[in-house]
Design a protein around this motif. Structure first.
Motif, mmCIF file in Angstrom:
data_model
loop_
_atom_site.group_PDB
_atom_site.id
_atom_site.type_symbol
_atom_site.label_atom_id
_atom_site.label_comp_id
_atom_site.label_asym_id
_atom_site.label_seq_id
_atom_site.Cartn_x
_atom_site.Cartn_y
_atom_site.Cartn_z
ATOM 1 N N HIS A 1 -9.629 3.325 6.893
ATOM 2 C CA HIS A 1 -8.553 3.329 5.740
ATOM 3 C C HIS A 1 -8.851 2.760 4.525
ATOM 4 O O HIS A 1 -8.469 3.164 3.245
ATOM 5 C CB HIS A 1 -7.107 3.015 6.298
ATOM 6 C CG HIS A 1 -6.414 4.113 7.186
ATOM 7 N ND1 HIS A 1 -5.785 5.042 6.484
ATOM 8 C CD2 HIS A 1 -6.523 4.276 8.586
ATOM 9 C CE1 HIS A 1 -5.350 6.158 7.104
ATOM 10 N NE2 HIS A 1 -5.610 5.373 8.696
ATOM 11 N N ALA A 2 -9.416 1.508 4.681
ATOM 12 C CA ALA A 2 -9.847 0.920 3.552
ATOM 13 C C ALA A 2 -10.515 1.395 2.698
ATOM 14 O O ALA A 2 -10.908 0.905 1.544
ATOM 15 C CB ALA A 2 -10.291 -0.505 3.978
ATOM 16 N N TYR B 1 2.721 3.611 2.956
ATOM 17 C CA TYR B 1 2.604 2.271 2.906
ATOM 18 C C TYR B 1 1.160 1.964 3.445
ATOM 19 O O TYR B 1 0.573 2.448 4.202
ATOM 20 C CB TYR B 1 3.663 1.512 4.140
ATOM 21 C CG TYR B 1 4.976 1.623 3.579
ATOM 22 C CD1 TYR B 1 5.714 2.893 4.212
ATOM 23 C CD2 TYR B 1 5.496 0.620 2.484
ATOM 24 C CE1 TYR B 1 7.186 2.829 3.805
ATOM 25 C CE2 TYR B 1 6.829 0.554 2.217
ATOM 26 C CZ TYR B 1 7.433 1.997 2.823
ATOM 27 O OH TYR B 1 8.884 1.978 2.274
ATOM 28 N N HIS B 2 0.620 0.723 2.968
ATOM 29 C CA HIS B 2 -0.512 0.050 3.254
ATOM 30 C C HIS B 2 -0.183 -1.190 4.193
ATOM 31 O O HIS B 2 0.258 -1.996 3.687
ATOM 32 C CB HIS B 2 -1.315 -0.296 2.283
ATOM 33 C CG HIS B 2 -1.801 1.076 1.509
ATOM 34 N ND1 HIS B 2 -2.730 1.887 1.705
ATOM 35 C CD2 HIS B 2 -1.387 1.342 0.110
ATOM 36 C CE1 HIS B 2 -2.641 2.943 0.748
ATOM 37 N NE2 HIS B 2 -1.968 2.560 -0.199
ATOM 38 N N GLU C 1 0.501 5.054 6.894
ATOM 39 C CA GLU C 1 -0.265 5.357 5.669
ATOM 40 C C GLU C 1 0.277 6.719 5.317
ATOM 41 O O GLU C 1 0.216 6.781 3.733
ATOM 42 C CB GLU C 1 -2.014 5.437 6.000
ATOM 43 C CG GLU C 1 -2.446 4.117 6.487
ATOM 44 C CD GLU C 1 -2.782 3.499 5.147
ATOM 45 O OE1 GLU C 1 -3.015 4.026 4.009
ATOM 46 O OE2 GLU C 1 -3.133 2.207 5.221
ATOM 47 N N HIS D 1 -8.338 0.579 10.608
ATOM 48 C CA HIS D 1 -7.953 -0.002 9.486
ATOM 49 C C HIS D 1 -9.037 -0.123 8.329
ATOM 50 O O HIS D 1 -9.033 0.078 7.396
ATOM 51 C CB HIS D 1 -7.313 -1.525 9.489
ATOM 52 C CG HIS D 1 -6.736 -2.185 8.362
ATOM 53 N ND1 HIS D 1 -7.167 -2.557 7.443
ATOM 54 C CD2 HIS D 1 -5.393 -2.145 8.161
ATOM 55 C CE1 HIS D 1 -6.344 -2.878 6.606
ATOM 56 N NE2 HIS D 1 -5.027 -2.489 6.938
ATOM 57 N N GLU E 1 -10.558 4.346 1.653
ATOM 58 C CA GLU E 1 -9.970 5.159 0.871
ATOM 59 C C GLU E 1 -10.540 6.604 0.452
ATOM 60 O O GLU E 1 -10.545 7.189 -0.609
ATOM 61 C CB GLU E 1 -9.543 4.636 -0.642
ATOM 62 C CG GLU E 1 -8.637 3.394 -0.275
ATOM 63 C CD GLU E 1 -8.086 2.800 -1.504
ATOM 64 O OE1 GLU E 1 -8.763 3.145 -2.515
ATOM 65 O OE2 GLU E 1 -7.202 1.750 -1.429
#
Lengths: 141, 203
Positions: free
Chosen positions: A41-42, A101-102, A97, A38, A44
């Motif tokens: 992913h944050a 969706y996040h 993702e 996570h 980006e």
């Protein structure tokens, strides 16, 4: 109580304690490896970089936890099931993702813990049925 | 192979020393030891505490460093145990002197388990028992794949995680009497027999 009864009872108690510890361990591996994914992913970054670095982070967390737990739960007993959780659980986040969706951090953590628990139940159930098969097969030889 | 274990002797107890989970199962298996016994790959002697007092035990290891580390535990052992430097794939014993042979997480580490098991068969007397506490490749496709993946790394440290020890023992001529799964179908306690041809003729 006869000595052999006390011994069998203490073995069963140990077996239950280790089962609980295994379940807890896999839940912790699930939630921490999901958290690692996570975090990546944050940032980006692009999809491929996120996947590769996220998996690397998740697996690093999984291996570190397995090594820490090994003196108590056993080396193979921690490393093998936790590799399944560490590799597959973070992919839940990636799949979500990919469809746009996040997930919130708490959702990822919960999903990881749930995946760890489901993996524990599935492996234990399989282990019991295959264990019966092995005992039956070789006692008849 | 020998040099790998000479190096691993230094940190072996730190990495593999935990007996909390497996010790009780090893002790239960080792209770079946009878008569003159060969213990293969004694390592640093972690398993000596689980051995029964009574049988004469010859414990071998390929590594002198491992044997040195096991010496203290062997000396503290109340039973009879002799430490010998030897290679499992070329045992320095005549045919069939042993009543029982014990292996404990050994078959994962011998370069040629088929050859080692043939040697064990040779030095075990007819009617003798082979007791193995081993980790093997799982029959489950997911677990098996994980063990195959782990082997890519562990092989460099002298350990294979995906051995087919049960079938290898049968191919070497042993009859499997019992298999007790200790952890899933990955860690197994195995009891096998070297059949006595004379017993078959007598009946």
């Amino acid at each position: 109580m006869e000595p052999h009864q006390a011994s069998a009872r203490s073995l069963r108690r140990m077996s239950v304690l280790f089962a609980l510890a295994d379940a807890l361990f896999l839940m912790v591996v699930g939630l921490t490896s999901n958290s690692a994914m996570h975090l990546i992913h944050a940032l980006e970054w692009n999809l491929v970089l996120t996947l590769v670095l996220g998996m690397a982070a998740a697996m690093a967390v999984q291996m570190a936890l397995a090594v820490l737990a090994a003196p108590v739960l056993g080396s193979i007993e921690t490393m093998v099931p936790s590799m399944i959780v560490g590799m597959l659980s973070p992919m839940q986040l990636c799949a979500v993702e990919l469809i746009g969706y996040h997930t919130a951090p708490a959702t990822g953590v919960f999903a990881g813990a749930a995946f760890g628990l489901v993996t524990f139940v599935a492996l234990r159930s399989w282990g019991r049925s295959h264990g019966r098969f092995l005992r039956r097969t070789f006692s008849e030889m | 192979m020998r040099s790998i274990w000479e190096r691993r002797a230094r940190l072996y107890d730190l990495c593999e020393g935990s007996d909390l989970r497996r010790g009780v199962h090893k002790k239960a298996l080792f209770r079946r030891i009878r008569g003159r016994t060969l213990f293969l790959a004694i390592g640093t002697g972690l398993d000596i505490q689980h051995l029964p007092i009574g049988p004469a035990i010859t414990a071998i290891d390929i590594s002198n460093a491992m044997l040195e580390k096991s010496r203290g535990r062997a000396e503290a052992f109340s039973g009879e145990i002799q430490l010998v430097q030897a290679d499992a794939m070329g045992l320095c014993f005549r045919d069939a002197p042993f009543d029982t042979i014990v292996t404990s997480c050994t078959m994962c580490s011998v370069p040629d388990p088929a050859r080692a098991l043939k040697e064990l068969y040779r030095v075990l007397r007819p009617g003798g028992r082979l007791l193995m506490f081993e980790h093997v490749r799982s029959a489950n496709p997911v677990l098996g794949a994980v063990l195959d993946l782990m082997t890519v790394v562990t092989r460099r440290r002298g350990t294979e995680m995906n051995r087919h020890t049960l079938s290898a023992a049968m191919k070497a001529g042993f009859r499997i009497l019992a298999v007790e799964p200790i952890f899933l179908d990955i860690i197994l306690a195995i009891e096998a027999l070297k059949e006595d041809a004379r017993a078959g003729l007598a009946s």
